[in-house]
Design an enzyme around this catalytic site. Structure first.
Site, mmCIF file in Angstrom:
data_model
loop_
_atom_site.group_PDB
_atom_site.id
_atom_site.type_symbol
_atom_site.label_atom_id
_atom_site.label_comp_id
_atom_site.label_asym_id
_atom_site.label_seq_id
_atom_site.Cartn_x
_atom_site.Cartn_y
_atom_site.Cartn_z
ATOM 1 N N LYS A 134 2.005 -3.509 6.822
ATOM 2 C CA LYS A 134 2.483 -3.511 5.435
ATOM 3 C C LYS A 134 3.993 -3.295 5.390
ATOM 4 O O LYS A 134 4.713 -3.962 4.627
ATOM 5 C CB LYS A 134 1.768 -2.433 4.623
ATOM 6 C CG LYS A 134 0.273 -2.661 4.425
ATOM 7 C CD LYS A 134 -0.010 -3.883 3.575
ATOM 8 C CE LYS A 134 -1.472 -4.011 3.223
ATOM 9 N NZ LYS A 134 -1.777 -5.234 2.451
ATOM 10 N N SER A 173 0.830 -1.205 0.000
ATOM 11 C CA SER A 173 0.000 0.000 0.000
ATOM 12 C C SER A 173 0.863 1.252 0.000
ATOM 13 O O SER A 173 1.986 1.256 0.531
ATOM 14 C CB SER A 173 -0.892 -0.007 1.249
ATOM 15 O OG SER A 173 -1.495 1.247 1.459
ATOM 16 N N TYR A 203 -2.252 -0.832 10.905
ATOM 17 C CA TYR A 203 -2.440 -1.420 9.576
ATOM 18 C C TYR A 203 -1.249 -1.093 8.672
ATOM 19 O O TYR A 203 -0.670 -1.972 8.036
ATOM 20 C CB TYR A 203 -3.728 -0.900 8.935
ATOM 21 C CG TYR A 203 -3.763 -1.067 7.438
ATOM 22 C CD1 TYR A 203 -3.987 -2.311 6.863
ATOM 23 C CD2 TYR A 203 -3.545 0.026 6.580
ATOM 24 C CE1 TYR A 203 -4.004 -2.478 5.481
ATOM 25 C CE2 TYR A 203 -3.556 -0.134 5.207
ATOM 26 C CZ TYR A 203 -3.789 -1.382 4.671
ATOM 27 O OH TYR A 203 -3.789 -1.543 3.304
#
Length: 389
Positions: free
Chosen positions: A171, A142, A167
């Protein structure tokens, strides 16, 4: 090896991006196996993939959905379950890894769940891949890994930061895990070759290859739906992202859009993001598989990262205006306080992907909005039984 002789395992293949990628893989000649625990997705998505593929297949296909898309309702944390999937499909040659939790706000409330599912689940998957000699993976990363970047548009060389949501940190951590695995596999291969040199008198001349190839695809903001209106995004509960939220307002499932802040250092005061059509994004994964194969054929192994975006940023107000045009009326909104963690501008520099993956986002903002509205209009409740197929 042609795509028709390759089998790709897609984790999270019933999700929004995953299901569109499964369809694109099938259309490109690959065989596909899907793993999904269905915690935030629907098997109906694969039924729609099957419907579209059989409608559009160049030759009449009589394959059932089970024959076309073998499906395993397996959690990536379930290492034994994953091992059974690989054992059942020994022809798996690569993995596209989507499975994981993905809501920024939620990750701040339940960080342990995010670290467990996203990081531990990925490690579990990698371990099973290694055990079954599958060492090619495309990872769904992302643009959030860039944090608040120093330069716009953002190149892949922009610093990767960890000061963001749990979150986003998952990643970043997974990117590091994949890089480390690629480096370690190179060392293992060198050690193996040295041992083989000492055993030149042995009759077994078949060399093993322990090296990994990984491609990190850093998505910017996926939007839109399949142009047929048969497939699209089906968020569970209140959507976390702008475009699915807007589409829910348009069909009357939500009252109005909340715009989080209009005092950012941008032309109209709202955040700018790089939106790309989900169909273009799906094609990016096919391009990544092609790139990995080309690198392996040339004897090159390791970890590569690419931005998938258009290179054009749009503000929240720009997107509202474009979607209003597709719907044919102005949708209600209210401006509220800034949302923690939002940065002013995330716009990609996609030139590396354009050059090395031979990939470029083709669809326009108007197409994105029209396709999203077609999907939502015909499926106001997503994949639920009350929606039209």
């Amino acid at each position: 090896m042609s795509p028709s002789s390759k089998t790709i395992l897609v984790t999270g293949g019933c999700g929004y991006i995953g299901s569109h990628t499964v369809l694109r893989l099938l259309e490109s000649g690959y065989k596909v196996v899907v793993v999904d625990n269905l915690s935030n997705s629907s098997y109906e998505a694969l039924r729609r993939v099957h419907k579209l593929y059989t409608l559009n297949a160049s030759s009449t296909s009589s394959s059932t959905i089970e024959q076309l898309i073998p499906f395993h309702q397996t959690d990536i944390l379930d290492r034994q379950g994953l091992a059974k999937v690989f054992a059942a499909h020994p022809d798996i040659s690569a993995v596209i890894h989507f499975a994981g939790l993905k809501a920024v706000g939620e990750s701040g409330r339940i960080p342990l769940d995010y670290y467990n599912v996203n990081i531990s689940g990925t490690v579990s998957l990698l371990q099973v891949m290694e055990e079954h000699n599958v060492r090619k993976i495309v990872f769904s990363s992302s643009a959030t890994v860039y944090g608040e970047p120093p330069h716009i548009p953002i190149p892949e060389t922009s610093p990767i930061v960890a000061s963001m949501s749990p979150y986003g940190r998952t990643k970043v951590f997974i990117e590091h895990i994949l890089k480390d695995q690629c480096v370690a596999s190179k060392v293992k291969q060198q050690q193996y070759l040295k041992e083989q040199e000492r055993k030149e008198h042995d009759q077994d001349t078949k060399r093993k290859n322990y090296e990994w190839n990984a491609i990190l695809l850093r998505y910017f903001n996926p939007a839109g739906a399949h142009p047929s209106g048969i497939m699209g995004e089906d968020p569970q509960g209140i959507p976390n992202n702008l475009m699915p939220f807007l589409s829910q307002v348009a069909v009357g499932n939500l009252e109005k859009l909340s715009i989080f802040g209009k005092d950012y250092p941008t032309e109209d005061g709202t955040c700018i993001r790089d939106y790309l059509h989900v169909v273009d994004l799906a094609q990016g994964h096919v391009a990544a598989l092609n790139k990995m194969d080309a690198e392996a054929t040339a004897g090159n192994y390791g970890c590569l990262a690419y931005n998938l975006g258009t290179g054009t940023g749009y503000s929240v107000f720009d997107m509202v205006k474009a979607f209003n045009k597709a719907v044919g009326r102005d949708l209600p909104y209210v401006v509220t306080d800034r949302r923690p963690g939002d940065v002013p501008n995330l716009t990609a520099d996609p030139r590396l992907a354009n050059k090395e993956l031979n990939w470029k986002a083709e669809k326009t903002l108007d197409e994105m909005c029209a396709d999203l509205w077609r999907w939502q209009r015909h499926n106001p409740h997503g994949y639920s039984p009350s929606s039209e197929a």
